[in-house]
Design a protein around this motif. Structure first.
Motif, mmCIF file in Angstrom:
data_model
loop_
_atom_site.group_PDB
_atom_site.id
_atom_site.type_symbol
_atom_site.label_atom_id
_atom_site.label_comp_id
_atom_site.label_asym_id
_atom_site.label_seq_id
_atom_site.Cartn_x
_atom_site.Cartn_y
_atom_site.Cartn_z
ATOM 1 N N THR A 1 0.818 -1.221 0.000
ATOM 2 C CA THR A 1 0.000 0.000 0.000
ATOM 3 C C THR A 1 0.842 1.256 0.000
ATOM 4 O O THR A 1 0.295 2.348 0.015
ATOM 5 N N GLU A 2 2.165 1.116 -0.048
ATOM 6 C CA GLU A 2 3.026 2.295 0.033
ATOM 7 C C GLU A 2 3.038 3.072 -1.276
ATOM 8 O O GLU A 2 2.865 4.278 -1.313
ATOM 9 N N ASN A 3 3.233 2.390 -2.379
ATOM 10 C CA ASN A 3 3.380 3.062 -3.671
ATOM 11 C C ASN A 3 2.285 2.618 -4.637
ATOM 12 O O ASN A 3 2.565 2.159 -5.736
ATOM 13 N N ARG A 4 1.060 2.771 -4.217
ATOM 14 C CA ARG A 4 -0.038 2.367 -5.093
ATOM 15 C C ARG A 4 -0.243 3.425 -6.154
ATOM 16 O O ARG A 4 -0.184 4.609 -5.904
ATOM 17 N N ASP A 5 -0.516 2.987 -7.363
ATOM 18 C CA ASP A 5 -0.732 3.932 -8.450
ATOM 19 C C ASP A 5 -2.161 4.466 -8.403
ATOM 20 O O ASP A 5 -3.000 4.017 -7.636
ATOM 21 N N ALA A 6 -2.405 5.452 -9.241
ATOM 22 C CA ALA A 6 -3.713 6.108 -9.243
ATOM 23 C C ALA A 6 -4.826 5.143 -9.631
ATOM 24 O O ALA A 6 -5.940 5.237 -9.122
ATOM 25 N N GLY A 7 -4.514 4.194 -10.512
ATOM 26 C CA GLY A 7 -5.536 3.240 -10.947
ATOM 27 C C GLY A 7 -6.048 2.389 -9.807
ATOM 28 O O GLY A 7 -7.256 2.143 -9.681
ATOM 29 N N ALA A 8 -5.155 1.938 -8.953
ATOM 30 C CA ALA A 8 -5.578 1.122 -7.814
ATOM 31 C C ALA A 8 -6.421 1.939 -6.848
ATOM 32 O O ALA A 8 -7.392 1.435 -6.286
ATOM 33 N N ARG A 9 -6.067 3.203 -6.673
ATOM 34 C CA ARG A 9 -6.877 4.060 -5.784
ATOM 35 C C ARG A 9 -8.256 4.303 -6.372
ATOM 36 O O ARG A 9 -9.242 4.345 -5.645
ATOM 37 N N HIS A 10 -8.321 4.460 -7.698
ATOM 38 C CA HIS A 10 -9.627 4.661 -8.349
ATOM 39 C C HIS A 10 -10.497 3.416 -8.190
ATOM 40 O O HIS A 10 -11.704 3.527 -7.955
ATOM 41 N N VAL A 11 -9.907 2.254 -8.315
ATOM 42 C CA VAL A 11 -10.669 1.011 -8.155
ATOM 43 C C VAL A 11 -11.224 0.926 -6.734
ATOM 44 O O VAL A 11 -12.397 0.584 -6.534
ATOM 45 N N ASP A 12 -10.417 1.246 -5.758
ATOM 46 C CA ASP A 12 -10.893 1.222 -4.365
ATOM 47 C C ASP A 12 -12.009 2.235 -4.142
ATOM 48 O O ASP A 12 -12.994 1.948 -3.459
ATOM 49 N N GLU A 13 -11.855 3.414 -4.731
ATOM 50 C CA GLU A 13 -12.877 4.453 -4.576
ATOM 51 C C GLU A 13 -14.177 4.051 -5.263
ATOM 52 O O GLU A 13 -15.269 4.261 -4.723
ATOM 53 N N LEU A 14 -14.076 3.434 -6.440
ATOM 54 C CA LEU A 14 -15.283 2.955 -7.123
ATOM 55 C C LEU A 14 -15.970 1.850 -6.323
ATOM 56 O O LEU A 14 -17.209 1.812 -6.243
ATOM 57 N N ALA A 15 -15.200 0.964 -5.732
ATOM 58 C CA ALA A 15 -15.787 -0.089 -4.900
ATOM 59 C C ALA A 15 -16.491 0.510 -3.690
ATOM 60 O O ALA A 15 -17.578 0.057 -3.302
ATOM 61 N N ARG A 16 -15.894 1.538 -3.114
ATOM 62 C CA ARG A 16 -16.528 2.196 -1.964
ATOM 63 C C ARG A 16 -17.830 2.886 -2.379
ATOM 64 O O ARG A 16 -18.838 2.803 -1.673
ATOM 65 N N LEU A 17 -17.805 3.527 -3.535
ATOM 66 C CA LEU A 17 -19.030 4.165 -4.034
ATOM 67 C C LEU A 17 -20.120 3.131 -4.305
ATOM 68 O O LEU A 17 -21.300 3.355 -3.998
ATOM 69 N N ALA A 18 -19.739 1.994 -4.876
ATOM 70 C CA ALA A 18 -20.725 0.936 -5.150
ATOM 71 C C ALA A 18 -21.311 0.402 -3.846
ATOM 72 O O ALA A 18 -22.530 0.132 -3.769
ATOM 73 N N ASP A 19 -20.493 0.248 -2.828
ATOM 74 C CA ASP A 19 -20.997 -0.200 -1.528
ATOM 75 C C ASP A 19 -21.966 0.810 -0.930
ATOM 76 O O ASP A 19 -22.996 0.433 -0.351
ATOM 77 N N LEU A 20 -21.639 2.099 -1.077
ATOM 78 C CA LEU A 20 -22.543 3.138 -0.564
ATOM 79 C C LEU A 20 -23.874 3.117 -1.310
ATOM 80 O O LEU A 20 -24.938 3.282 -0.707
ATOM 81 N N LYS A 21 -23.813 2.908 -2.623
ATOM 82 C CA LYS A 21 -25.055 2.857 -3.408
ATOM 83 C C LYS A 21 -25.889 1.631 -3.033
ATOM 84 O O LYS A 21 -27.107 1.713 -2.859
ATOM 85 N N ASN A 22 -25.229 0.472 -2.878
ATOM 86 C CA ASN A 22 -25.943 -0.757 -2.532
ATOM 87 C C ASN A 22 -26.545 -0.689 -1.134
ATOM 88 O O ASN A 22 -27.589 -1.290 -0.879
ATOM 89 N N SER A 23 -25.916 0.024 -0.237
ATOM 90 C CA SER A 23 -26.463 0.124 1.116
ATOM 91 C C SER A 23 -27.558 1.182 1.212
ATOM 92 O O SER A 23 -28.231 1.285 2.228
ATOM 93 N N GLY A 24 -27.705 1.976 0.160
ATOM 94 C CA GLY A 24 -28.753 2.996 0.167
ATOM 95 C C GLY A 24 -28.291 4.313 0.742
ATOM 96 O O GLY A 24 -29.101 5.232 0.935
ATOM 97 N N ALA A 25 -27.024 4.477 1.015
ATOM 98 C CA ALA A 25 -26.517 5.723 1.583
ATOM 99 C C ALA A 25 -26.509 6.838 0.551
ATOM 100 O O ALA A 25 -26.651 8.008 0.906
ATOM 101 N N ILE A 26 -26.342 6.488 -0.727
ATOM 102 C CA ILE A 26 -26.402 7.494 -1.793
ATOM 103 C C ILE A 26 -27.354 6.994 -2.878
ATOM 104 O O ILE A 26 -27.568 5.799 -3.042
ATOM 105 N N SER A 27 -27.933 7.937 -3.604
ATOM 106 C CA SER A 27 -28.887 7.578 -4.660
ATOM 107 C C SER A 27 -28.130 7.231 -5.942
ATOM 108 O O SER A 27 -26.915 7.411 -6.049
ATOM 109 N N ASP A 28 -28.904 6.739 -6.949
ATOM 110 C CA ASP A 28 -28.289 6.390 -8.236
ATOM 111 C C ASP A 28 -27.696 7.618 -8.909
ATOM 112 O O ASP A 28 -26.624 7.541 -9.522
ATOM 113 N N ASP A 29 -28.389 8.747 -8.827
ATOM 114 C CA ASP A 29 -27.878 9.973 -9.449
ATOM 115 C C ASP A 29 -26.575 10.416 -8.771
ATOM 116 O O ASP A 29 -25.622 10.824 -9.446
ATOM 117 N N GLU A 30 -26.536 10.359 -7.432
ATOM 118 C CA GLU A 30 -25.298 10.725 -6.721
ATOM 119 C C GLU A 30 -24.165 9.768 -7.070
ATOM 120 O O GLU A 30 -23.015 10.189 -7.230
#
Length: 133
Positions: free
Chosen positions: A94-123
């Motif tokens: 996790t020391e020298n992760r590239d931007a692509g790996a961070r984007h994948v993690d961020e997209l996974a977090r967004l998908a989890d938020l959407k699936n849990s109902g914390a954010i809407s489809d538009d958000e």
């Protein structure tokens, strides 16, 4: 065997104090040699003082340099902890992760938020397009 219980207690107490004294003596000698703020002559002087007059030498050393002794111990412990944490980060990759790996993690977090109902489809779509842009 004629050794009263009180004598056994006193013998154990003196043995304990003697072992405690040896630990303190070795701690002081170790601190003398690990101290970076003292020159060679200072280290030699303290070492001779502690070896020739051990009780007085250790007592004077603790009075004169006890606070800085604790600060040096704390700094060494913090450096060791930092080195250990760096090693863990490096070993985990996790020391020298590239931007692509961070984007994948961020997209996974967004998908989890959407699936849990914390954010809407538009958000979700807005955050996803912002992240991928």
């Amino acid at each position: 065997m004629n050794y009263p219980l009180l004598n056994l207690f006193w013998t154990m107490l003196w043995l304990f104090l003697w072992i405690l004294w040896l630990f303190l003596l070795f701690k002081v000698i170790t601190d003398i040699f690990l101290s970076h703020d003292m020159g060679g002559w200072g280290k030699a002087g303290w070492t001779i003082f502690v070896i020739l007059l051990p009780y007085l030498g250790v007592l004077v050393y603790l009075i004169a340099r006890g606070k800085s002794m604790g600060n040096r111990d704390r700094a060494r412990a913090m450096k060791a902890e930092g080195d250990f944490q760096d090693y863990i980060r490096k070993a985990a990759g996790t020391e020298n992760r590239d931007a692509g790996a961070r984007h994948v993690d961020e997209l996974a977090r967004l998908a989890d938020l959407k699936n849990s109902g914390a954010i809407s489809d538009d958000e979700y779509r807005a955050a996803k397009s912002k992240l991928l842009a």
